[in-house]
Motif scaffolding. Structure first.
Motif, PDB file in Angstrom:
ATOM      1  N   ILE A   1      36.936  47.374  39.233  1.00  0.00           N
ATOM      2  CA  ILE A   1      37.013  46.705  37.938  1.00  0.00           C
ATOM      3  C   ILE A   1      36.800  45.194  38.091  1.00  0.00           C
ATOM      4  N   SER A   2      37.431  44.611  39.115  1.00  0.00           N
ATOM      5  CA  SER A   2      37.281  43.159  39.287  1.00  0.00           C
ATOM      6  C   SER A   2      35.868  42.782  39.714  1.00  0.00           C
ATOM      7  N   VAL A   3      35.183  43.673  40.448  1.00  0.00           N
ATOM      8  CA  VAL A   3      33.800  43.409  40.836  1.00  0.00           C
ATOM      9  C   VAL A   3      32.898  43.324  39.600  1.00  0.00           C
TER      10      VAL A   3
ATOM     11  N   PHE B   1      49.360  38.498  43.335  1.00  0.00           N
ATOM     12  CA  PHE B   1      49.459  37.066  43.028  1.00  0.00           C
ATOM     13  C   PHE B   1      48.079  36.460  42.777  1.00  0.00           C
ATOM     14  N   THR B   2      47.123  36.762  43.625  1.00  0.00           N
ATOM     15  CA  THR B   2      45.791  36.162  43.473  1.00  0.00           C
ATOM     16  C   THR B   2      45.075  36.692  42.239  1.00  0.00           C
ATOM     17  N   ASP B   3      45.298  37.948  41.872  1.00  0.00           N
ATOM     18  CA  ASP B   3      44.711  38.470  40.637  1.00  0.00           C
ATOM     19  C   ASP B   3      45.255  37.722  39.422  1.00  0.00           C
TER      20      ASP B   3
ATOM     21  N   THR C   1      39.163  41.676  33.462  1.00  0.00           N
ATOM     22  CA  THR C   1      39.094  42.625  34.580  1.00  0.00           C
ATOM     23  C   THR C   1      40.197  42.376  35.598  1.00  0.00           C
ATOM     24  N   TYR C   2      40.656  41.131  35.717  1.00  0.00           N
ATOM     25  CA  TYR C   2      41.759  40.861  36.644  1.00  0.00           C
ATOM     26  C   TYR C   2      43.070  41.455  36.140  1.00  0.00           C
ATOM     27  N   VAL C   3      43.221  41.574  34.823  1.00  0.00           N
ATOM     28  CA  VAL C   3      44.398  42.242  34.265  1.00  0.00           C
ATOM     29  C   VAL C   3      44.395  43.715  34.661  1.00  0.00           C
ATOM     30  N   ALA C   4      43.244  44.378  34.513  1.00  0.00           N
ATOM     31  CA  ALA C   4      43.140  45.792  34.876  1.00  0.00           C
ATOM     32  C   ALA C   4      43.347  45.991  36.374  1.00  0.00           C
ATOM     33  N   SER C   5      42.770  45.108  37.181  1.00  0.00           N
ATOM     34  CA  SER C   5      42.954  45.195  38.624  1.00  0.00           C
ATOM     35  C   SER C   5      44.422  45.029  39.008  1.00  0.00           C
TER      36      SER C   5
ATOM     37  N   LEU D   1      46.753  47.650  41.290  1.00  0.00           N
ATOM     38  CA  LEU D   1      47.433  47.218  42.506  1.00  0.00           C
ATOM     39  C   LEU D   1      48.943  47.363  42.383  1.00  0.00           C
ATOM     40  N   TYR D   2      49.468  47.281  41.167  1.00  0.00           N
ATOM     41  CA  TYR D   2      50.907  47.468  40.976  1.00  0.00           C
ATOM     42  C   TYR D   2      51.312  48.894  41.370  1.00  0.00           C
TER      43      TYR D   2
END
Length: 423
Positions: A40-42, A99-101, A197-201, A205-206
């Motif tokens: 998703i982030s890609v 954290f980075t997301d 997309t960072y929200v979905a990523s 990861l959670y």
């Protein structure tokens, strides 16, 4: 008495092929979350990488400024790597990625808001890109170390190939989507998509965090950053394939990445006066070539003569970049992009699987950060040099010069037996 065994039917071969790629989902519970989160982030990143050059060239029209922008992204990334490797091997890798997301979501949201308000100056863009690069320098070693744990030996080839195939499949959509957004809407909408997309990523990861709990035994007490750094360095020095390839690509990456990031967008937008959408389609073709490479590589659990295959792929990529300087047609450029994507993907897959085989899991964060440091340390200089030289002698001449230097380096490295005979 000889017993003749029946040859496999096409249906049996297809079953084995699909079974090989289904294995990571079937055999690993963490794999789907890690795979989907990065996928998703890609998508968002591939949209941004199309829009960012358009924004810079719209504001300044300068290849030199574009070179400085990419150097500003890369330099904090590089400076972060020695420390991030130490952090990744001592602390919860999934928490680091979370954290980075979150940080990159805030950065992209700020950039989108400034674009919508027509308030994005080149100075602010430099600042946002610098912090983004720092976050990437922390995220990538954590992600690489997590892959080394999740991609167990029985699924390693197929997991690596599937990850890269799906990422490239998204890049088939992302560049074209980015070109459409900036052409028919605005750059702000593309950056907004990246932020979401960072929200979905983060959500993926959670859930991954619960499946890969952090074990305190991974932390080595009584050692400092320098000691851990030297331990990672000793692991690299023990294997010629690792340290020679890292040193070689510290220069090859200058030649190739400087062209792909700085000059190829200029070739489309300024030199050939093509629309952003055409550039997006061409980058999409690179993804198609990479997908074909991934399907080819992932269909087998083991490949022989991997040294020749890896460097042969890198040589093929350089040849495609060289020919782009002399190709005025959109169709020809798209075909060359596909060839470039195929070649560099073959190298990348072989390199990634060899790292996972040769590097101990507990030291993977440090070694991967050293890999990235060695490969990318000179990129800021390369971006600036490519942009400056293009303004001085011409863009197409610079493309031919740097791709040619990259190919000559590869041919020289193939003279080394430990590289040529790596299996």
């Amino acid at each position: 008495m000889e017993i003749e065994t029946p040859s496999p039917t096409p249906a049996t071969s297809r079953f084995k092929f699909f079974n090989q790629f289904a294995a990571p989902f079937r055999q690993s519970r963490p794999f789907p979350y890690l795979w989907l989160g990065q996928l998703i982030s890609v998508l968002g990143s591939s949209v941004t990488m199309i829009i960012l050059p358009v924004v810079v060239y719209t504001i300044t029209g300068s290849t030199t400024i574009m070179g400085f922008i990419m150097a500003t992204y890369t330099l904090p990334n590089i400076l972060m790597l020695p420390v991030s490797g130490w952090i990744v091997d001592r602390y919860n890798r999934t928490n680091i990625m979370l954290f980075t997301d979150a940080a990159r979501f805030l950065l992209m949201t700020a950039m989108a808001a400034l674009l919508f308000a027509d308030g994005l100056s080149i100075g602010i863009l430099f600042a946002l890109v610098a912090v983004y690069g720092m976050m990437d320098g922390l995220f990538q070693p954590a992600y690489a170390a997590t892959r080394a744990v999740v991609f167990t030996p029985e699924i390693r080839n197929s997991a690596n190939a599937l990850t890269q195939i799906s990422n490239q499949a998204v890049r088939l959509i992302g560049p074209s989507l980015g070109g459409l957004l900036v052409t028919f809407l605005s750059a702000g909408w593309g950056i907004t998509l990246d932020a979401l997309t960072y929200v979905a990523s983060f959500g993926c990861l959670y859930f991954l965090r619960k499946l890969i709990p952090f074990h305190k035994k991974e932390i080595k007490q009584g050692t400092d950053v320098k000691g851990d750094f030297m331990e990672g360095l000793s692991i690299l020095k023990s294997n010629p394939w690792l340290w020679i390839t890292i040193l070689a690509f510290s220069f090859i990456n200058i030649c190739y990445s400087g062209l792909v990031i700085v000059l190829i967008p200029w070739l489309f937008k300024v030199h050939l006066e093509m629309s952003p959408y055409v550039y997006g389609v061409a980058v999409t073709c690179s993804g198609a070539g990479a997908i074909l490479a991934g399907l080819t590589f992932g269909a087998r659990s083991h490949w022989r003569r991997r040294g020749l295959l890896a460097y042969g792929g890198a040589l093929l990529s350089g040849l495609a970049l060289f020919l782009m300087a002399f190709t005025p047609s959109a169709i020809g450029l798209c075909l060359l992009f596909a060839l470039e994507g195929f070649g560099i993907m073959i190298f990348g897959l072989i390199w990634e699987t060899s790292l996972q085989e040769l590097v101990p899991t507990e030291a993977f964060g440090r070694v991967s950060s050293l890999d990235m440091l060695g490969s990318f340390a000179l990129l800021p200089i390369g971006y600036i040099l490519v942009g400056w030289l293009a303004d001085l002698i011409g863009g197409t001449q610079t493309i031919a010069l740097f791709s040619g230097l990259g190919m000559l380096t590869i041919l020289f490295i193939l003279l080394i037996p430990s590289i040529r005979k790596f299996d």
